[in-house]
Design a protein around this motif. Sequence first.
Motif, PDB file in Angstrom:
ATOM      1  N   ARG A 396       0.726  -1.508   0.182  1.00  0.00           N
ATOM      2  CA  ARG A 396      -0.035  -0.350   0.254  1.00  0.00           C
ATOM      3  C   ARG A 396       1.254   1.580  -0.138  1.00  0.00           C
ATOM      4  O   ARG A 396       1.709   1.678   0.567  1.00  0.00           O
ATOM      5  CB  ARG A 396      -1.072   0.015   1.319  1.00  0.00           C
ATOM      6  CG  ARG A 396      -2.008   1.076   1.353  1.00  0.00           C
ATOM      7  CD  ARG A 396      -2.545   1.273   2.623  1.00  0.00           C
ATOM      8  NE  ARG A 396      -3.752   0.370   2.466  1.00  0.00           N
ATOM      9  CZ  ARG A 396      -5.088   0.438   2.312  1.00  0.00           C
ATOM     10  NH1 ARG A 396      -5.226   1.722   1.725  1.00  0.00           N
ATOM     11  NH2 ARG A 396      -5.826  -0.325   2.307  1.00  0.00           N
ATOM     12  N   GLY A 397       0.605   2.283  -0.941  1.00  0.00           N
ATOM     13  CA  GLY A 397       0.906   3.006  -1.096  1.00  0.00           C
ATOM     14  C   GLY A 397       2.273   3.353  -1.870  1.00  0.00           C
ATOM     15  O   GLY A 397       3.759   4.350  -1.527  1.00  0.00           O
ATOM     16  N   ASP A 420      -2.118  -6.947  -0.304  1.00  0.00           N
ATOM     17  CA  ASP A 420      -2.691  -4.665  -0.649  1.00  0.00           C
ATOM     18  C   ASP A 420      -1.567  -4.064  -1.435  1.00  0.00           C
ATOM     19  O   ASP A 420      -1.072  -3.973  -1.529  1.00  0.00           O
ATOM     20  CB  ASP A 420      -2.846  -4.158   0.587  1.00  0.00           C
ATOM     21  CG  ASP A 420      -3.455  -2.702   1.305  1.00  0.00           C
ATOM     22  OD1 ASP A 420      -3.554  -2.327   0.424  1.00  0.00           O
ATOM     23  OD2 ASP A 420      -3.431  -2.795   1.982  1.00  0.00           O
ATOM     24  N   ILE A 421      -2.497  -3.856  -2.972  1.00  0.00           N
ATOM     25  CA  ILE A 421      -1.963  -3.408  -3.450  1.00  0.00           C
ATOM     26  C   ILE A 421      -2.675  -1.278  -4.175  1.00  0.00           C
ATOM     27  O   ILE A 421      -2.612  -0.704  -4.813  1.00  0.00           O
ATOM     28  CB  ILE A 421      -1.865  -3.797  -4.806  1.00  0.00           C
ATOM     29  CG1 ILE A 421      -3.072  -4.100  -5.407  1.00  0.00           C
ATOM     30  CG2 ILE A 421      -0.773  -4.041  -5.066  1.00  0.00           C
ATOM     31  CD1 ILE A 421      -3.227  -4.748  -6.065  1.00  0.00           C
ATOM     32  N   ALA A 422      -3.454  -0.796  -2.726  1.00  0.00           N
ATOM     33  CA  ALA A 422      -4.156   0.141  -2.678  1.00  0.00           C
ATOM     34  C   ALA A 422      -3.051   1.373  -3.322  1.00  0.00           C
ATOM     35  O   ALA A 422      -1.939   1.437  -2.143  1.00  0.00           O
ATOM     36  CB  ALA A 422      -5.176   0.363  -0.998  1.00  0.00           C
ATOM     37  N   ARG A 444      -7.858 -12.355  -0.533  1.00  0.00           N
ATOM     38  CA  ARG A 444      -8.115 -11.484  -0.169  1.00  0.00           C
ATOM     39  C   ARG A 444      -6.911 -10.091  -1.117  1.00  0.00           C
ATOM     40  O   ARG A 444      -6.076  -9.912  -1.131  1.00  0.00           O
ATOM     41  CB  ARG A 444      -8.584 -11.103   0.670  1.00  0.00           C
ATOM     42  CG  ARG A 444      -9.231  -9.411   0.669  1.00  0.00           C
ATOM     43  CD  ARG A 444      -9.518  -9.015   2.116  1.00  0.00           C
ATOM     44  NE  ARG A 444      -7.751  -8.560   3.415  1.00  0.00           N
ATOM     45  CZ  ARG A 444      -6.868 -10.103   3.903  1.00  0.00           C
ATOM     46  NH1 ARG A 444      -8.510 -10.713   4.837  1.00  0.00           N
ATOM     47  NH2 ARG A 444      -6.214  -9.833   4.848  1.00  0.00           N
ATOM     48  N   VAL A 445      -7.578  -9.283  -2.034  1.00  0.00           N
ATOM     49  CA  VAL A 445      -6.697  -8.171  -2.452  1.00  0.00           C
ATOM     50  C   VAL A 445      -7.309  -7.291  -2.106  1.00  0.00           C
ATOM     51  O   VAL A 445      -8.584  -6.473  -2.510  1.00  0.00           O
ATOM     52  CB  VAL A 445      -6.677  -8.294  -4.323  1.00  0.00           C
ATOM     53  CG1 VAL A 445      -5.860  -6.985  -4.789  1.00  0.00           C
ATOM     54  CG2 VAL A 445      -6.199  -9.927  -4.816  1.00  0.00           C
ATOM     55  N   THR A 446      -6.734  -6.184  -1.623  1.00  0.00           N
ATOM     56  CA  THR A 446      -7.083  -4.853  -1.365  1.00  0.00           C
ATOM     57  C   THR A 446      -6.490  -3.737  -2.721  1.00  0.00           C
ATOM     58  O   THR A 446      -5.656  -3.655  -2.882  1.00  0.00           O
ATOM     59  CB  THR A 446      -6.251  -4.427  -0.240  1.00  0.00           C
ATOM     60  OG1 THR A 446      -6.776  -5.328   0.875  1.00  0.00           O
ATOM     61  CG2 THR A 446      -6.910  -3.024  -0.305  1.00  0.00           C
ATOM     62  N   VAL A 468     -11.357  -5.971  -1.951  1.00  0.00           N
ATOM     63  CA  VAL A 468     -11.907  -4.591  -0.808  1.00  0.00           C
ATOM     64  C   VAL A 468     -11.273  -3.362  -1.200  1.00  0.00           C
ATOM     65  O   VAL A 468      -9.890  -3.519  -1.258  1.00  0.00           O
ATOM     66  CB  VAL A 468     -10.585  -4.854   0.866  1.00  0.00           C
ATOM     67  CG1 VAL A 468     -11.070  -4.003   1.320  1.00  0.00           C
ATOM     68  CG2 VAL A 468     -11.325  -6.358   1.548  1.00  0.00           C
ATOM     69  N   GLY A 469     -12.257  -2.665  -1.104  1.00  0.00           N
ATOM     70  CA  GLY A 469     -11.990  -1.498  -1.739  1.00  0.00           C
ATOM     71  C   GLY A 469     -11.703  -0.247  -1.083  1.00  0.00           C
ATOM     72  O   GLY A 469     -12.612  -0.472   0.030  1.00  0.00           O
TER      73      GLY A 469
END
Length: 469
Positions: A396-397, A420-422, A444-446, A468-469
């Motif tokens: 993330r980020g 998590d690749i948000a 799960r993928v964010t 998950v978004g």
Amino acid sequence: MDDALSDELLHEIFRRLPPSPDVSLVSKRWLSVHRQSLTSISLRSPPSLPAFSSLLSNLPSLSSVSVSVSVTASPLSPLLFLSLSHLCPNLRSLSFLPFPLSPPSLSLLSRNCPRLSSLSLSLSRPLRFPWLLLFPSLRELSVLASDYPSYDLCDDSAESCHDDVVPGDDARELWLESLSLTAIKGDDFGVCWLWRRCGKLRRLALNSCEGIGTDADQEDGYFWFLRCLKGIKEVEIRICRSIVDEILSKLAENCERLVSLLLHDGGGDGALLRFLNIHRCNLESIDFRLPMDLSNDHLLALSSNCGSLVSFKVQSCFLGTSEGLKSLAAATGDRLRELQLIHCDVVDRERGLLPALGQQLRHLTNLDLSCNVMLEDKGLVSMLASCDQLVDLGLRGCRSLTSNAVIAVSRSCVRIKYVDIADCPNIEEKAVEFLVSNSPWLRRVTVEKSKVSNVTKRTASRKSIEIVG
């Protein structure tokens, strides 16, 4: 189908489903069974007292309740608590914050909820704790010290409103295993009562504390505090800069069973270095957030004295170098399973670091490199090629990563379950689609919803992958 499902079977199905209000919308019968199956609720802004009482009366299986009310709602808040204690006899876990509760109120709770094992609450100063002897099942206690006044829930004639000092309490020890204290000041000497009776503690958390309720001049109280430390296995210290050096010193000298240490936002670098060099315990988990207090000397001390580490987490580390991290990886490579380097500029600054870590840490299952905005594909891809055991990956980020990094995740990490690749603007929709389609164990993928195509949605639904978004 609805006729074929008995209430008992529906009840069991609902208990196994993740929390969701949708099932209660099917019919009045489903709504009724769903309410009967609920075991926990969380309310940030409770409704009016009649509505609150009505809600609780329709949830007979509640065992865990979390309520957050404003301290400005003083006329209503005590009555909410009174209603809760009467209508939830099976309660095992209760969080009622931040409104301060009085000892007579807690005495009433002990009579109505004898099975309570976890309690999180606010207490007004001066702090008093003898009421804890009325909760024989209590194992976890979290206390927020408050300057707001508390309100009694009944008059002096009520049976439940007796003096909170229990006869013979000096000889009784609590069964508490976990204790969390927030906003304790140096003159909150009522905490000494706890230290005398918490010989079975296994976890201690101090948050925004300026003291521990005793000092070096109070030999008796200090003796009992040190006695508590001997059995401690987990310690968390957050924003306690005025006392953290002393606590670390006492941990090093008295705590032989410690396996987990969390230290966030405050800690003299000298005291921490001494702790790492002289501690007598086998640390397995370390979590640091010390922007200006964690240096290469600390990482090298960890390498020399903490070879049993299984989990190492660092947030906002600005003074470490690749030398310290490589040394730690070499010392813990066979054991380390979780590595977290969040917002650590050494990851961006020294480009050969991640491939070197990957070579040493081939057994990693959890890796979190979030918020390293300059992290590039090449370093990450090289590391992932060595870390084929990964199950959980956080990116993330990491705003410089592109779709190539996500494709590499799918190809190198065949056991990956959580990604998590948000907040990664250069990762495209097609890469998310590739990840979901080609990762057999993914669960799960964010990621932002704008990057989830219809093809991705269908594939995720068919493979039971949560987006998950």
